[in-house]
Design an enzyme around this catalytic site. Sequence first.
Site, PDB file in Angstrom:
ATOM      1  N   HIS A  20     -34.922 -18.953  -1.471  1.00  0.00           N
ATOM      2  CA  HIS A  20     -36.123 -19.180  -2.282  1.00  0.00           C
ATOM      3  C   HIS A  20     -37.124 -19.991  -1.466  1.00  0.00           C
ATOM      4  CE1 HIS A  20     -34.884 -23.262  -3.068  1.00  0.00           C
ATOM      5  NE2 HIS A  20     -33.848 -22.913  -3.793  1.00  0.00           N
ATOM      6  N   HIS A  23     -35.837 -23.050   0.533  1.00  0.00           N
ATOM      7  CA  HIS A  23     -35.082 -22.740   1.754  1.00  0.00           C
ATOM      8  C   HIS A  23     -36.031 -22.261   2.852  1.00  0.00           C
ATOM      9  CE1 HIS A  23     -32.030 -21.528  -1.494  1.00  0.00           C
ATOM     10  NE2 HIS A  23     -31.678 -22.731  -1.071  1.00  0.00           N
ATOM     11  N   CYS A 128     -21.285 -31.423 -11.201  1.00  0.00           N
ATOM     12  CA  CYS A 128     -22.297 -30.369 -11.347  1.00  0.00           C
ATOM     13  C   CYS A 128     -22.019 -29.316 -10.286  1.00  0.00           C
ATOM     14  CB  CYS A 128     -23.713 -30.913 -11.176  1.00  0.00           C
ATOM     15  SG  CYS A 128     -24.924 -29.565 -11.078  1.00  0.00           S
ATOM     16  N   CYS A 131     -24.977 -28.480  -7.873  1.00  0.00           N
ATOM     17  CA  CYS A 131     -25.117 -29.386  -6.717  1.00  0.00           C
ATOM     18  C   CYS A 131     -23.820 -29.434  -5.913  1.00  0.00           C
ATOM     19  CB  CYS A 131     -25.407 -30.813  -7.167  1.00  0.00           C
ATOM     20  SG  CYS A 131     -26.902 -31.045  -8.102  1.00  0.00           S
ATOM     21  N   CYS A 145     -27.750 -32.620 -15.445  1.00  0.00           N
ATOM     22  CA  CYS A 145     -28.221 -32.701 -14.064  1.00  0.00           C
ATOM     23  C   CYS A 145     -29.709 -32.350 -14.055  1.00  0.00           C
ATOM     24  CB  CYS A 145     -27.450 -31.712 -13.195  1.00  0.00           C
ATOM     25  SG  CYS A 145     -28.183 -31.517 -11.569  1.00  0.00           S
ATOM     26  N   HIS A 148     -30.145 -28.733 -12.432  1.00  0.00           N
ATOM     27  CA  HIS A 148     -29.449 -27.495 -12.799  1.00  0.00           C
ATOM     28  C   HIS A 148     -29.243 -27.322 -14.305  1.00  0.00           C
ATOM     29  CE1 HIS A 148     -28.368 -27.946  -8.483  1.00  0.00           C
ATOM     30  NE2 HIS A 148     -28.676 -26.662  -8.500  1.00  0.00           N
ATOM     31  N   LYS A 294     -41.407 -28.697 -12.281  1.00  0.00           N
ATOM     32  CA  LYS A 294     -40.350 -28.354 -11.350  1.00  0.00           C
ATOM     33  C   LYS A 294     -40.202 -26.830 -11.335  1.00  0.00           C
ATOM     34  CE  LYS A 294     -35.625 -29.359 -10.383  1.00  0.00           C
ATOM     35  NZ  LYS A 294     -35.344 -27.972 -10.175  1.00  0.00           N
ATOM     36  N   LYS A 297     -36.074 -21.022 -12.720  1.00  0.00           N
ATOM     37  CA  LYS A 297     -36.007 -19.705 -13.374  1.00  0.00           C
ATOM     38  C   LYS A 297     -36.346 -19.815 -14.852  1.00  0.00           C
ATOM     39  CE  LYS A 297     -32.635 -17.505 -10.390  1.00  0.00           C
ATOM     40  NZ  LYS A 297     -31.240 -17.199 -10.217  1.00  0.00           N
TER      41      LYS A 297
HETATM   42  N1  MSP Z   1     -25.231 -26.176   0.942  1.00  0.00           N
HETATM   43  C1  MSP Z   1     -25.932 -27.395   0.718  1.00  0.00           C
HETATM   44  C2  MSP Z   1     -26.368 -28.009   2.032  1.00  0.00           C
HETATM   45  C3  MSP Z   1     -25.247 -28.320   2.968  1.00  0.00           C
HETATM   46  S1  MSP Z   1     -25.846 -28.929   4.492  1.00  0.00           S
HETATM   47  C4  MSP Z   1     -24.509 -29.542   5.303  1.00  0.00           C
HETATM   48  C5  MSP Z   1     -27.171 -27.109  -0.141  1.00  0.00           C
HETATM   49  N2  MSP Z   1     -27.669 -25.896  -0.084  1.00  0.00           N
HETATM   50  S2  MSP Z   1     -28.961 -25.369  -0.892  1.00  0.00           S
HETATM   51  O1  MSP Z   1     -28.912 -23.938  -0.782  1.00  0.00           O
HETATM   52  O2  MSP Z   1     -28.980 -25.894  -2.201  1.00  0.00           O
HETATM   53  O3  MSP Z   1     -30.199 -25.873  -0.115  1.00  0.00           O
HETATM   54  C6  MSP Z   1     -30.708 -27.177  -0.214  1.00  0.00           C
HETATM   55  C7  MSP Z   1     -31.966 -27.306   0.635  1.00  0.00           C
HETATM   56  O4  MSP Z   1     -32.934 -26.338   0.174  1.00  0.00           O
HETATM   57  C8  MSP Z   1     -32.709 -28.628   0.554  1.00  0.00           C
HETATM   58  O5  MSP Z   1     -32.253 -29.593   1.449  1.00  0.00           O
HETATM   59  C9  MSP Z   1     -34.103 -28.202   0.953  1.00  0.00           C
HETATM   60  O6  MSP Z   1     -34.126 -28.018   2.335  1.00  0.00           O
HETATM   61  C10 MSP Z   1     -34.239 -26.863   0.299  1.00  0.00           C
HETATM   62  N3  MSP Z   1     -34.844 -26.946  -1.051  1.00  0.00           N
HETATM   63  C11 MSP Z   1     -34.259 -26.624  -2.234  1.00  0.00           C
HETATM   64  N4  MSP Z   1     -35.176 -26.709  -3.248  1.00  0.00           N
HETATM   65  C12 MSP Z   1     -36.362 -27.110  -2.757  1.00  0.00           C
HETATM   66  C13 MSP Z   1     -37.668 -27.274  -3.293  1.00  0.00           C
HETATM   67  N5  MSP Z   1     -37.957 -27.116  -4.580  1.00  0.00           N
HETATM   68  N6  MSP Z   1     -38.677 -27.610  -2.442  1.00  0.00           N
HETATM   69  C14 MSP Z   1     -38.444 -27.763  -1.096  1.00  0.00           C
HETATM   70  N7  MSP Z   1     -37.212 -27.604  -0.571  1.00  0.00           N
HETATM   71  C15 MSP Z   1     -36.131 -27.416  -1.353  1.00  0.00           C
HETATM   72  O7  MSP Z   1     -27.643 -28.026  -0.793  1.00  0.00           O
END
Ligand code: MSP
Length: 472
Positions: A20, A23, A128, A131, A145, A148, A294, A297
């Site tokens: 998304h 990421h 959760c 997370c 949470c 989520h 925020k 979905k």
């Molecule tokens: N799998 C764990 C990370 C393990 S690292 C050893 C995880 N994954 S995640 O798919 O949830 O991705 C988290 C990351 O996605 C955040 O650190 C950030 O980089 C990015 N983001 C998730 N939501 C975001 C926003 N709404 N805005 C900006 N970045 C965000 O957690």
Amino acid sequence: MPTNKFYITTPIYYSNDEPHLGHLSTTIYADILTKYKKELGFKTLFLTGNDEHGEKVYLEANKSKIAPQTFVDDMAKKWRGYWKKMEVQPDIFMRTSNPKHKEIVSTLLTKIKNNGDIYKGVYRGIYCVGCEEFKTEKQLMDGKCPEHRPDQVSYKEEENYFFKLSKYIPQITKLLKSGELSLETETWRKEIISRLEGEKIQDLSISRANVSWGIELPWDPKHTVYVWVEALMNYFTATIIYKKESFYPANVHFLGKGNNWFHSVIWPALLLSLDIDLPKNIFVHGYYNVEGKKMGKSLGNVIKPNELIEKYGVEGTRYLLCATMPYNKDSDVSYQLFNDIYNSHLANGIGNLARRLSTLAKGSNLVTKIDFKNSLSLNNEIKNAYESYNLTKVCEEVKKQMDEINQKIAKTEPWNIKEKEKKDMLLKELVEDFLKSAILLKPVLPDTWSKIEESLSNKEVQQTEVLFSKLN
Ligand code: MSP
């Protein structure tokens, strides 16, 4: 001794879903910084990848009635494809189901256990699955949470192995406060320090008794390793698996605020126990909100990467994410904002200027070779912005320079100059000014820069194609 190596990582993303906006943004920032460092002559190692184990991924695979390994294999293909499409070029695409990762994680955990830092206990509390985290009361809002759906949160009581996190808290607090363990940016550094000083930090449950999709604990295979613990270890295991040991430790772990605690407290504690070097810097950025809310979905306000790419193109999207980077705070975005930035910075800015100058200078022989490093050395503001990872500032500064060049064109009116030599001299100056600024966006817009260079920097100036069409 100064080193010319640069190792940068993004979090490895859960492979329960496709990428998304969040990421996309972290990964694009890391890609841009890698390209930036390459321009400066650094040897770079850029790691991204997928976090493939744990309950969350397992449940999603189950829902699709696909074996977890096949499910994560398919997902990895999709994620890799995404990065390729976005001009993101990682050196390592890490996957935690890699058997070598499992082997090294087992060795590391055995070492932590032999150090006396692991014991058996009972965990009682809220988990959760979104997370993949045990939550404290303080982290929950009305028992929910904040990130989520309520159905992702449940009460758990299970026998686990615990890591003596609390033992390392004084040392980590000291390291963070002194800056020896560097945590940027200020907002998130403060947040972590205040939690470290204001709460009694409990030991960390590092195994799960009822999650089969994971790495078995070497001394008790009825348990699997808590997914976060082995995921963090990927930053180390990857350098061994891909024979890049000399790059370790990371120059910077790049991540969003939701992952801060894991990277700034838990990861350093595990490393201290293992007597392995800590990362040199942890860079935390904020989140994207959509029109003040925020993104989610359930609110129906999710901005999908594919929609952005369709509307603004790959490089337009890369640029917009930089221009709106949630640096030191959350960032509020909307299609209106993206349209405005796209039109003013790209269509009317760099795109229009390239076209305007190439039209004026078409056929002239200006031969202007421009070098990134030289141009950067003349632009302290932009250099500082790149060095502090403030990509919004990079975009703003280049935009300012584009405006100045436009004003200079309006003032000097090259179209009114009759004498060819004089006109060519002025055009050369204007084109040079433009190229010197535009090249500073090369890490953000690599393809656009190639097109600009090809048309304006050649022996005979050619008209530049329309780089960014104006949106209505
Ligand atoms: N799998 C764990 C990370 C393990 S690292 C050893 C995880 N994954 S995640 O798919 O949830 O991705 C988290 C990351 O996605 C955040 O650190 C950030 O980089 C990015 N983001 C998730 N939501 C975001 C926003 N709404 N805005 C900006 N970045 C965000 O957690």
